[in-house]
Design an enzyme around this catalytic site. Structure first.
Site, mmCIF file in Angstrom:
data_model
loop_
_atom_site.group_PDB
_atom_site.id
_atom_site.type_symbol
_atom_site.label_atom_id
_atom_site.label_comp_id
_atom_site.label_asym_id
_atom_site.label_seq_id
_atom_site.Cartn_x
_atom_site.Cartn_y
_atom_site.Cartn_z
ATOM 1 N N THR A 62 -8.134 -0.618 -4.243
ATOM 2 C CA THR A 62 -8.888 -0.424 -5.496
ATOM 3 C C THR A 62 -10.303 -0.984 -5.327
ATOM 4 O OG1 THR A 62 -6.870 -0.502 -6.807
ATOM 5 C CG2 THR A 62 -8.930 -1.008 -7.967
ATOM 6 N N ASN A 144 -0.257 10.031 -4.323
ATOM 7 C CA ASN A 144 0.734 8.956 -4.337
ATOM 8 C C ASN A 144 1.948 9.276 -5.208
ATOM 9 O OD1 ASN A 144 -1.544 8.686 -6.172
ATOM 10 N ND2 ASN A 144 -0.495 6.914 -7.018
ATOM 11 N N GLN A 172 -2.452 6.615 1.211
ATOM 12 C CA GLN A 172 -1.095 7.118 1.469
ATOM 13 C C GLN A 172 -0.917 7.721 2.867
ATOM 14 O OE1 GLN A 172 1.599 6.853 -0.476
ATOM 15 N NE2 GLN A 172 0.514 5.795 -2.120
ATOM 16 N N SER A 192 -5.089 0.398 2.117
ATOM 17 C CA SER A 192 -4.398 -0.723 1.504
ATOM 18 C C SER A 192 -3.369 -1.263 2.499
ATOM 19 C CB SER A 192 -3.682 -0.214 0.242
ATOM 20 O OG SER A 192 -3.100 -1.279 -0.433
ATOM 21 N N ALA A 193 -3.407 -2.566 2.775
ATOM 22 C CA ALA A 193 -2.492 -3.139 3.775
ATOM 23 C C ALA A 193 -1.036 -2.937 3.394
ATOM 24 C CB ALA A 193 -2.785 -4.636 3.943
ATOM 25 N N HIS A 194 -0.733 -3.088 2.090
ATOM 26 C CA HIS A 194 0.695 -3.058 1.715
ATOM 27 C C HIS A 194 1.300 -1.663 1.802
ATOM 28 C CE1 HIS A 194 0.549 -1.773 -2.681
ATOM 29 N NE2 HIS A 194 -0.708 -2.106 -2.491
ATOM 30 N N THR A 230 -15.346 -15.773 0.992
ATOM 31 C CA THR A 230 -14.496 -16.200 2.108
ATOM 32 C C THR A 230 -13.391 -15.182 2.351
ATOM 33 O OG1 THR A 230 -14.947 -18.492 1.574
ATOM 34 C CG2 THR A 230 -12.969 -18.070 2.888
ATOM 35 N N CYS A 315 1.582 2.350 -9.671
ATOM 36 C CA CYS A 315 0.408 1.541 -10.000
ATOM 37 C C CYS A 315 0.214 1.479 -11.510
ATOM 38 C CB CYS A 315 -0.838 2.124 -9.341
ATOM 39 S SG CYS A 315 -0.654 2.353 -7.592
HETATM 40 N N1 PLP Z 1 -5.123 4.996 -3.965
HETATM 41 C C1 PLP Z 1 -3.864 5.455 -3.834
HETATM 42 C C2 PLP Z 1 -3.650 6.862 -3.391
HETATM 43 C C3 PLP Z 1 -2.771 4.599 -4.078
HETATM 44 O O1 PLP Z 1 -1.533 5.070 -3.925
HETATM 45 C C4 PLP Z 1 -3.025 3.262 -4.475
HETATM 46 C C5 PLP Z 1 -1.913 2.355 -4.773
HETATM 47 O O2 PLP Z 1 -0.774 2.670 -4.640
HETATM 48 C C6 PLP Z 1 -4.365 2.831 -4.581
HETATM 49 C C7 PLP Z 1 -5.378 3.729 -4.331
HETATM 50 C C8 PLP Z 1 -4.683 1.412 -4.951
HETATM 51 O O3 PLP Z 1 -4.324 0.551 -3.907
HETATM 52 P P1 PLP Z 1 -4.255 -1.034 -4.109
HETATM 53 O O4 PLP Z 1 -2.914 -1.295 -4.700
HETATM 54 O O5 PLP Z 1 -4.390 -1.620 -2.742
HETATM 55 O O6 PLP Z 1 -5.358 -1.430 -4.993
#
Ligand code: PLP
Length: 379
Positions: A62, A144, A172, A192-194, A230, A315
């Site tokens: 984000t 997503n 994705q 996004s790392a996760h 940081t 989300c």
């Molecule tokens: N963009 C897409 C396509 C996503 O699926 C997501 C979160 O699932 C995001 C952006 C936002 O990622 P983050 O959770 O790292 O802010």
């Protein structure tokens, strides 16, 4: 989280000699700076980038998306009119940022998708040709909620042909699209790392050499002055470890499980509808609608049985707004509030899918029976 990412997270969070700040010049700072540099290299390698310095670590995708879009606008708006082209099914990080930039004078054009959630390339070409304003295209690699994969490489080429810039929301893609690499035409890309087997709270923005964005954060020279503050050493180290492991992920196993799940749902549950069917989709995502079943009720029932699935976009969970993605695909509000999204991970097994199917069949039946009873009471 990927095992090696977990170990890195622990090592750089707790281990006594890893307390340094990556910006400090003393030995402890230098030690962890090299950890951040290694992670940058691993991620660059995973994304097919030859220059690791094109990567700027952030706190989330984000943040990366906000930086790409606002940074582009703030860098250019004083000298020229700035225009953004995007799709109606982007993540809220894109759509809400563009809504905000519109209030500051940006032109924003949102292009539709068809009933399967696909783009019309001709429409994109026309929109790109229609204006001489400085344009940034922002498009996701894959959606997503439905898993539908977009022809982002073609759109990026079209953008270049019309002297527009291109930002890819690639959240994705890595680990879910085989052999995903950033093509040359992509100017900016967010990660996004996760979503890549790493920890939550870390992201990355790729800023290609020679492209400039205004920085959103001021007060430090970290990340080559692109993001002051940081850096999150344990998170970045874990992101790097996850990125290094990602190319080894066996997508065919996830795809086989997903196909089995979808086929079984079709056979076992009448009135079930898979979204994006027939479109190119991610290996791990299935989005279903079930006639006469509210997604929220189904989600809660499955939650009680131990399954973590989402209705609409994860989300957005916590809100009961209909999915803007399904609305854009032409569904009405009731249907767009009823979706169930199942995302599989690399560790899921056939046994877990069997257990899930059993729970899903009984929950759908339970909700339908309850719905019939209450409608006969009302009648
Ligand atoms: N963009 C897409 C396509 C996503 O699926 C997501 C979160 O699932 C995001 C952006 C936002 O990622 P983050 O959770 O790292 O802010």
């Amino acid at each position: 989280m990927e095992q090696s990412a977990q170990s890195a997270l622990l090592l750089y969070s707790c281990e006594k000699n890893n307390f340094g700040n990556a910006s400090s010049v003393h030995w402890a700072g230098r030690k962890v700076k090299s950890v951040v540099d290694d992670a940058r290299e691993s991620l660059a390698h995973c994304l097919g980038l030859s220059d690791p310095n094109e990567i700027c670590f952030t706190g989330s995708a984000t943040e990366a998306i906000n930086t790409a879009l606002k940074g582009f606008f703030f860098h250019h708006f004083q000298s020229q009119k700035v225009r953004f082209l995007t799709s109606a099914v982007e993540h809220e990080a894109t759509l809400q940022t563009l809504e905000f930039l519109q209030t500051l004078g940006a032109t924003v054009e949102v292009l539709p998708v068809n009933a399967k959630g696909e783009l019309d390339l001709e429409q994109w070409e026309k929109a790109l040709a229609a204006s001489k304003e400085l344009t940034l295209v922002s498009l996701m690699a894959a959606n997503n909620e439905t898993g539908v994969i977009f022809p982002w490489e073609e759109v990026a080429k079209l953008a270049k042909r019309h002297q527009a810039f291109f930002h890819l929301d690639a959240v994705q893609a890595p680990g879910k699209i085989s052999q995903f690499h950033l093509s040359q035409e992509v100017d900016f890309a967010s990660f996004s790392a996760h979503k890549m087997g790493g920890p939550k709270g870390v992201g990355a923005l790729v800023i290609r050499k020679g492209r400039t964005l205004a920085s959103l954060m001021h007060g430090g020279a970290q990340e080559r002055k692109r993001r002051a503050g940081t850096v999150n050493v344990p998170g970045i180290a874990a992101f790097g470890a996850a990125a290094a492991a990602l190319p080894k992920r066996d997508l065919s196993k996830i795809l086989e499980l997903r196909n089995y799940l979808e086929k079984s749902v079709r056979e076992k549950i009448s009135g079930s509808h898979l979204q994006g069917e027939g479109a190119q989709r991610l290996a791990n995502t299935s989005n279903f609608l079930f006639d006469g079943v509210r997604g929220e009720a189904l989600l809660m029932g499955l939650d009680l049985e131990g399954y973590a699935v989402s209705s609409g976009s994860a989300c957005n969970s916590g809100s009961i707004l209909p999915s803007h993605v399904l609305l854009a695909m032409g569904f009405d509000k009731a249907a767009a509030s009823s979706a169930l999204r199942v995302s599989l991970g690399p560790d899921n097994t056939r046994e877990e899918i069997e257990g899930f199917l059993e729970a899903l069949v009984s929950q759908v039946e339970r909700i339908r029976v309850r719905g019939k009873k209450s409608s006969s009471i009302t009648a």
